[in-house]
Design a protein around this motif. Structure first.
Motif, PDB file in Angstrom:
ATOM      1  N   UNK A  51     -97.073 -86.670-105.808  1.00 36.92           N
ATOM      2  CA  UNK A  51     -95.874 -86.312-106.560  1.00 36.92           C
ATOM      3  C   UNK A  51     -94.738 -85.907-105.622  1.00 36.92           C
ATOM      4  N   UNK A  52     -93.543 -86.401-105.922  1.00 36.27           N
ATOM      5  CA  UNK A  52     -92.359 -86.042-105.146  1.00 36.27           C
ATOM      6  C   UNK A  52     -91.444 -85.214-106.038  1.00 36.27           C
ATOM      7  N   UNK A  53     -91.178 -83.965-105.639  1.00 34.20           N
ATOM      8  CA  UNK A  53     -90.432 -83.030-106.473  1.00 34.20           C
ATOM      9  C   UNK A  53     -88.933 -83.313-106.458  1.00 34.20           C
ATOM     10  N   UNK A  54     -88.250 -82.661-107.400  1.00 38.99           N
ATOM     11  CA  UNK A  54     -86.789 -82.693-107.409  1.00 38.99           C
ATOM     12  C   UNK A  54     -86.255 -82.226-106.055  1.00 38.99           C
ATOM     13  N   UNK A  91     -82.000 -85.658-106.279  1.00 41.74           N
ATOM     14  CA  UNK A  91     -82.973 -86.715-106.586  1.00 41.74           C
ATOM     15  C   UNK A  91     -83.942 -86.194-107.633  1.00 41.74           C
ATOM     16  N   UNK A  92     -84.280 -87.026-108.606  1.00 42.80           N
ATOM     17  CA  UNK A  92     -85.242 -86.646-109.637  1.00 42.80           C
ATOM     18  C   UNK A  92     -86.672 -86.745-109.108  1.00 42.80           C
ATOM     19  N   UNK A  99     -78.568 -89.686-114.558  1.00 40.53           N
ATOM     20  CA  UNK A  99     -78.501 -89.445-113.116  1.00 40.53           C
ATOM     21  C   UNK A  99     -78.242 -90.753-112.376  1.00 40.53           C
ATOM     22  N   UNK A 100     -78.984 -91.805-112.735  1.00 40.73           N
ATOM     23  CA  UNK A 100     -78.813 -93.106-112.073  1.00 40.73           C
ATOM     24  C   UNK A 100     -77.419 -93.682-112.314  1.00 40.73           C
ATOM     25  N   UNK A 101     -76.859 -93.384-113.480  1.00 38.69           N
ATOM     26  CA  UNK A 101     -75.521 -93.881-113.807  1.00 38.69           C
ATOM     27  C   UNK A 101     -74.417 -93.020-113.192  1.00 38.69           C
ATOM     28  N   UNK A 102     -74.789 -91.831-112.694  1.00 37.57           N
ATOM     29  CA  UNK A 102     -73.776 -90.912-112.182  1.00 37.57           C
ATOM     30  C   UNK A 102     -72.928 -90.307-113.289  1.00 37.57           C
ATOM     31  N   UNK A 103     -73.534 -90.140-114.474  1.00 34.10           N
ATOM     32  CA  UNK A 103     -72.827 -89.586-115.632  1.00 34.10           C
ATOM     33  C   UNK A 103     -73.180 -88.115-115.776  1.00 34.10           C
ATOM     34  N   UNK A 104     -72.233 -87.246-115.454  1.00 32.59           N
ATOM     35  CA  UNK A 104     -72.478 -85.807-115.452  1.00 32.59           C
ATOM     36  C   UNK A 104     -71.541 -85.130-116.457  1.00 32.59           C
ATOM     37  N   UNK A 105     -72.082 -84.163-117.228  1.00 36.24           N
ATOM     38  CA  UNK A 105     -71.350 -83.598-118.360  1.00 36.24           C
ATOM     39  C   UNK A 105     -71.137 -82.090-118.242  1.00 36.24           C
TER      40      UNK A 105
END
Length: 667
Positions: free
Chosen positions: A263-266, A139-140, A92-98
């Motif tokens: 806690x902060x949710x998705x 956001x995670x 996610x941080x790298x912006x790598x989506x498959x």
């Protein structure tokens, strides 16, 4: 002539015998190996396959191994496997989506450029064969104890009726005490509205109209600039937007309640795309009105799609704002208001209402929106359906509209307690929606309590169920390496061959056009019984061949040439060398599945006429029973042996003469 065992058989027996001798000498490892060797021999026998079927792993090259969170069968016969960031903070941080496209006919694979993070999005089959993909991850989550900066939702107000307020990511909001928060996303606030007020004098005469301005509002997630206690805000406050001056500073401001380090949710995104199976690419369409993560998308009889629930752009469950997507205009409009937990299982019923089975994937309060019921979209009336055993164990349960769809019977299987509960249920139950006062009635039980069970309709009207785990995300090595068939007519489960790959959270299963079942994914928390080693995402792709594929291949029904679309009379004729062997026809909608939620699959009984050298099928003309789109046409013989499917398009979307209203939000 005396029987002589083959060389292979002798090697197997001698090898097994030698290992058993070692086992007798107190060698547990050797005994385990012997058992595995014998099991492999047994399940390879034709007699075993005819009774139980068999599993086979597909060779998956390293470059195509992704964390498959979503699986959808396309009308090209290929399977779209979507990972997005794949529950990987690093990706996610790298912006790598498959995304990977798999062709089951030759087991070839293709990478698909993925423009956004579709991890935990929703999807639905569209009438023209495209796949709608909406929502995903903005956001995670950050767990309790890991949050270093206070954060939460900021309501941004705009009191200017003359212009929008566009605030870029990184905008700062300052409280009266000087505490500053920074926005993590761009936010646009619409213009304020001017409303006219009519006032009356003492004699009842109308006074000149006056106007008042009603501020517009949008949400954005903010995070404290300073870490620790210095960034905490424990009371409601109005925040000044740093950098705005004059009237802009007066008109645009933030409002927030307590901003904490809990806690902060998705958080979800608003983006929506159509995947084009022919061009094999994602095509952007208008974004949703609400951001959604873990939403359910339901195909309706008029070709539209209803998007329901999900976590929004500040990590809260969408409070009940649902919306329609129209594939003709590529736009979203407001839908009926109704609250559901995330990934609710909603099935289109004959007549146009939706059944909510209570199955869901988790997020949401324990006591809100979890009761099963029938939902009338046009009136927004919700009628609860009672009778379910273990009603507190519906999370991560499976639901399926039993075949044929004309019977209007829906089944719920297994499930677990809310959240990370250890509770699971072996309960199954069926509701008959044709009854005047429908209720769930208990049916044959699963062999054990099961969460994350995959349930797949087969062309012979049975339900193939596989995988799952007893505990949350397979804790305690609780994956269930079992599969079975459910037969609705006898209300019974019959054992199938055991899968070699365990499947729990983030796993999927779907029917292929050749009659096999493909299984993907699994995201266990731990890799051992003692929960000491972290689990790894399951990349192996395993395919199950049911017993009907091991009957005499020369007698398997075959459909020849025929049309790709049903005619105006609802009929379609196909060549058939042996029409006398064909007894039934089923139209089966392709799956789009994630998180044990598959509201697409349905099997419709067709009229069947046999003639010399051909068969003609007749499709019901009720679009609430057969929503427009592409379907697999299977014909079966008297034993339920299916043909390889032909793809057949049914219906074109027509305007709804009585569109559902958009009721005002409930209190």
């Amino acid at each position: 002539m005396a029987y002589r065992p083959s060389k292979q058989f002798k090697n197997t027996v001698l090898g097994t015998g030698a290992v058993v001798v070692l086992a007798a000498l107190n060698a547990p490892a050797a005994l385990t190996f012997a058992q595995e060797r014998y099991h492999a021999y047994k399940i390879g026998q034709s007699s075993y396959k005819i009774q139980y079927g068999s599993w086979e792993q597909v060779r998956l090259p390293e470059e195509y191994r992704i964390n498959a969170m979503h699986a959808a069968l396309l009308h090209t016969g290929k399977v779209l496997l979507i990972a997005g960031s794949g529950n990987s903070q690093k990706k996610f941080d790298q912006g790598t989506f498959d995304t990977v496209l798999w062709d089951p006919q030759d087991d070839s694979f293709k990478k698909i450029p993925t423009p956004e993070d579709f991890f935990c999005s929703g999807h639905s089959q569209l009438p023209d064969g495209r796949l709608l993909v909406a929502g995903g991850t903005a956001r995670y989550e950050v767990l309790d104890g890991k949050v270093t900066r206070a954060g939460g939702g900021m309501r941004v107000k705009n009191e200017s009726p003359d212009k929008l307020a566009r605030l870029k990511k990184g905008t700062r909001f300052r409280s009266p005490s000087g505490v500053e928060y920074v926005s993590k996303f761009d936010v646009t606030v619409p213009k304020a509205k001017r409303e006219f007020e009519i006032t009356y004098g003492r004699a009842g005469q109308v006074k000149p109209w006056r106007t008042k301005v009603v501020a517009a509002e949008a949400r954005v997630f903010v995070e404290a600039v300073k870490a620790g206690a210095e960034g905490l805000t424990t009371e409601v406050a109005q925040y000044r937007v740093v950098g705005l001056r004059g009237k802009d500073a007066d008109n645009v401001y933030g409002l927030a309640e307590r901003l904490s380090v809990e806690k902060q949710d998705f958080q979800g995104i608003k983006s929506a795309y159509e995947f084009d199976p022919k061009a094999e690419k994602y095509v952007p369409v208008d974004p949703m009105k609400d951001a959604r993560w873990y939403p359910t998308l339901v195909a309706l009889q008029d070709g539209r799609v209803l998007a329901v629930s999900g976590l929004n752009d500040v990590g809260d469950v969408v409070p009940g704002d649902n919306e329609y997507y129209d594939p003709r205009t590529k736009q979203w409009t407001r839908g009926p208001f109704r609250y559901f937990p995330t990934y609710p299982a909603l099935f289109l019923l004959q007549g146009g209402k939706l059944l909510y089975t209570g199955s869901n994937a988790g997020y949401g309060p324990k006591g809100k929106g979890r009761e099963p019921g029938v939902w009338d979209l046009k009136t927004d009336k919700f009628t609860e359906v009672a009778g379910l055993e273990d009603p507190d164990r519906l999370e991560t349960s499976s639901s399926v509209l039993l075949a044929p769809a004309q019977d209007q019977r829906v089944m719920v299987l297994g499930g677990g307690g809310v959240g990370e509960s250890k509770l699971s249920s072996s309960r199954t139950a069926i509701v008959d929606l044709k009854e005047d006062d429908p209720v769930f009635r208990s049916s044959a039980r699963l062999p054990q309590g099961t969460r994350y069970l995959s349930s797949v309709l087969l062309p012979d009207d049975s339900v193939f169920t596989t995988g799952g785990s007893r505990d949350y995300r397979g804790r305690g090595a609780s994956d269930i390496h079992k599969a079975q068939f459910y037969y609705p007519r006898t209300d019974s489960f019959v054992a199938a061959a055991d899968p070699s790959v365990g499947r729990n959270y983030h796993s999927e299963a779907l029917l292929l056009p050749d009659g096999r079942v493909a299984t993907f994914g699994s995201d266990p928390l731990f890799a051992d019984k003692d929960n000491t080693r972290l689990g790894k995402f399951e990349h192996r792709l395993e395919v199950y061949s049911p017993p009907y594929l091991y009957r005499d291949p020369a007698r398997r029904p075959v459909l020849g040439a025929g049309p790709a679309e049903v005619g105006p009379d609802g009929r379609a004729t196909f060549e058939a060398a042996h029409p006398e062997r064909i007894r039934r026809a089923r139209l089966m909608r392709p799956s789009a599945v994630t998180h044990t939620t598959d509201v697409e699959q349905r099997s419709i009984e067709l009229g069947l006429t046999r003639a010399a050298g051909s068969v003609t099928v007749e499709v019901p003309k009720d679009p609430t029973l057969v929503p427009p789109g592409w379907y697999m046409l299977f014909v079966t013989d008297a034993d339920g042996t299916p043909s390889v499917a032909k793809w057949l398009r049914v219906g074109a979307p027509k305007p709804d003469p009585d569109p559902a209203p958009a009721p005002e939000p409930e209190e």
